[in-house]
Scaffold this motif. Sequence first.
Motif, PDB file in Angstrom:
ATOM      1  N   LYS A   1     -15.088  -1.902   4.128  1.00 29.85           N
ATOM      2  CA  LYS A   1     -14.840  -0.783   3.225  1.00 29.85           C
ATOM      3  C   LYS A   1     -15.736   0.384   3.608  1.00 29.85           C
ATOM      4  CE  LYS A   1     -14.127   0.376  -1.618  1.00 29.85           C
ATOM      5  NZ  LYS A   1     -14.226  -0.085  -3.037  1.00 29.85           N
TER       6      LYS A   1
ATOM      7  N   LEU B   1      -6.764   1.852  -1.623  1.00 28.17           N
ATOM      8  CA  LEU B   1      -6.044   0.991  -2.561  1.00 28.17           C
ATOM      9  C   LEU B   1      -6.249   1.375  -4.020  1.00 28.17           C
ATOM     10  CD1 LEU B   1      -6.675  -2.502  -0.898  1.00 28.17           C
ATOM     11  CD2 LEU B   1      -4.671  -1.018  -0.681  1.00 28.17           C
TER      12      LEU B   1
ATOM     13  N   VAL C   1      -1.416   1.718  -5.741  1.00 29.48           N
ATOM     14  CA  VAL C   1      -0.549   0.876  -4.905  1.00 29.48           C
ATOM     15  C   VAL C   1       0.882   0.969  -5.427  1.00 29.48           C
ATOM     16  CG1 VAL C   1      -2.353  -0.737  -4.217  1.00 29.48           C
ATOM     17  CG2 VAL C   1      -1.077  -1.143  -6.335  1.00 29.48           C
TER      18      VAL C   1
ATOM     19  N   TRP D   1     -10.237   0.876   3.097  1.00 25.43           N
ATOM     20  CA  TRP D   1     -10.517  -0.345   3.851  1.00 25.43           C
ATOM     21  C   TRP D   1      -9.953  -0.210   5.261  1.00 25.43           C
ATOM     22  CZ3 TRP D   1     -13.012  -4.446   1.299  1.00 25.43           C
ATOM     23  CH2 TRP D   1     -13.112  -4.292  -0.099  1.00 25.43           C
TER      24      TRP D   1
ATOM     25  N   ALA E   1       0.838  -1.199   0.000  1.00 23.31           N
ATOM     26  CA  ALA E   1       0.000   0.000   0.000  1.00 23.31           C
ATOM     27  C   ALA E   1       0.873   1.249   0.000  1.00 23.31           C
ATOM     28  CB  ALA E   1      -0.919  -0.009   1.219  1.00 23.31           C
TER      29      ALA E   1
ATOM     30  N   ASN F   1      -4.743   1.420  -9.578  1.00 20.68           N
ATOM     31  CA  ASN F   1      -5.484   0.224  -9.172  1.00 20.68           C
ATOM     32  C   ASN F   1      -6.939   0.592  -8.886  1.00 20.68           C
ATOM     33  OD1 ASN F   1      -5.754  -2.523  -8.410  1.00 20.68           O
ATOM     34  ND2 ASN F   1      -5.478  -1.990  -6.259  1.00 20.68           N
TER      35      ASN F   1
ATOM     36  N   TYR G   1     -11.376  -4.912   7.914  1.00 21.42           N
ATOM     37  CA  TYR G   1     -11.429  -4.952   6.455  1.00 21.42           C
ATOM     38  C   TYR G   1     -12.804  -4.575   5.900  1.00 21.42           C
ATOM     39  CZ  TYR G   1      -7.174  -7.525   7.396  1.00 21.42           C
ATOM     40  OH  TYR G   1      -5.955  -7.901   7.887  1.00 21.42           O
TER      41      TYR G   1
ATOM     42  N   LYS H   1      -3.873  -6.430  -4.436  1.00 18.70           N
ATOM     43  CA  LYS H   1      -3.972  -6.384  -2.974  1.00 18.70           C
ATOM     44  C   LYS H   1      -2.577  -6.391  -2.355  1.00 18.70           C
ATOM     45  CE  LYS H   1      -8.377  -7.250  -3.721  1.00 18.70           C
ATOM     46  NZ  LYS H   1      -9.387  -6.156  -3.672  1.00 18.70           N
TER      47      LYS H   1
ATOM     48  N   PHE I   1      -7.986  -1.546   7.926  1.00 23.67           N
ATOM     49  CA  PHE I   1      -6.960  -2.561   8.122  1.00 23.67           C
ATOM     50  C   PHE I   1      -6.616  -2.757   9.601  1.00 23.67           C
ATOM     51  CE2 PHE I   1      -6.563  -2.624   3.694  1.00 23.67           C
ATOM     52  CZ  PHE I   1      -5.676  -3.611   3.303  1.00 23.67           C
TER      53      PHE I   1
ATOM     54  N   MET J   1       0.505  -9.309  -2.518  1.00 17.82           N
ATOM     55  CA  MET J   1       0.561 -10.135  -3.731  1.00 17.82           C
ATOM     56  C   MET J   1       1.985 -10.198  -4.276  1.00 17.82           C
ATOM     57  SD  MET J   1      -2.790  -9.327  -6.063  1.00 17.82           S
ATOM     58  CE  MET J   1      -4.354 -10.164  -5.785  1.00 17.82           C
TER      59      MET J   1
ATOM     60  N   GLU K   1      -9.140  -2.026  -7.906  1.00 17.43           N
ATOM     61  CA  GLU K   1      -8.693  -2.645  -6.661  1.00 17.43           C
ATOM     62  C   GLU K   1      -8.503  -4.161  -6.797  1.00 17.43           C
ATOM     63  OE1 GLU K   1     -11.164  -1.431  -3.417  1.00 17.43           O
ATOM     64  OE2 GLU K   1     -10.535   0.669  -3.566  1.00 17.43           O
TER      65      GLU K   1
END
Length: 396
Positions: free
Chosen positions: A141, A242, A245, A218, A114, A302, A139, A308, A220, A311, A305
């Motif tokens: 949104k 996001l 990114v 989101w 992020a 992104n 998590y 993530k 977190f 990844m 989205e």
Amino acid sequence: MTTTIKCLILCTFLLNSASAEESAMKCESGKCSSGATASSKKVPQKELTPKESSSTQSEKKSSTQDMSSMESTTANKKAKRSHATVKQLFNVTVTTVEERSTAKEQVNYGYIVAEDSAKVDVLTWYDGFVVELYADTMYKKVAKGDPLVKVYSPEVYKAKQDYLNSIQYNMKTSMPEMLRSAKIKLKLLGISEKEINTIAKTHKADMYTTVYAPISGWIFEKNINDGASFNAKKRLFEIINLEKVWMEVELFQKELSKLNTLSHFTVKVKGLDKTFDAQKTLLYPMLDPKEATATLRLSIDNKDELLKPGMYAKVHAMAKMHTRLVIPRTAAMRKNGTWYAFLATEFKGEYEPIEINVQPLDNKYFEVTSGLNKGDTVVNNALFMMDSDAQINSIY
């Protein structure tokens, strides 16, 4: 006595001669019975007519021709097999040195993370108690301006009362400085402009205060629950957006010199069909001492989205298009730290080893920097055989 002996010898000789003549006459008449003479006994044969004799001769001739044909076919098959084996083992293919407009490609790997600027901590500048929790799960949104939690704070409620009293006092006696001071105090406590205006319009001070989401994103991190108390400056939530990114790419130390030549970056993630374009933003100013790798930061849009944090991704970095002399990787051989190619001479079937300088272009081609010219013909296979021949003939 002597005469008698002579007579006996003469008689014996005559008797032996007569016996031999008789045996010869018996053999001629076919009455010979001894083992030695029986082998030479004549067997009567049937006389053949001219037609039968001709037929027999043609059959013998045909049989002889068939045997010759079979032997010839077998010999041809053996020759063909031998020829195919030799051709397979020693057939040499060649290729031509050519110019190609290509771009150097470099493949590296890294992780999606992020953006630092997309992370926001939600906290309060006062102590209080949770009355109602709207953002009750991790998590979740949220959009900018959505309510996160309703709290009660004695300090905030007193500041609201002071502001309301200042409004009422200012209506009777003009005291704008007092009104401005009370309003600033509410802002410094983190009360939203919307709630301050509501107090001014309704002339009512709500005992509860609502904390709103400062950005869309989101959740977190969540550090409070229903009915909990909290202190000033405690982080209640962490919200991450996001829509943009970063990808942190690991580069080996030897790859840093080529970084300035790379201009286009394409990111691919296993499991996603979409390919993402990325922009080079920053090369971190230090290396990982354990792995001797540097970190390159790429910025990626992104909006959907799909990417993530966490990844694992692969990035293809491309340089600008450039015309280069190239040969297949199978046409170059490294020997004692030097690259060689086998150049075709003016004599058919003869090849000469020549030193060349090459650089890897991709997984199929080398870029030739010196030693060969456009249009030169070089061997493209069986280089080990060429190398052995060159050593036998002391060409190196």
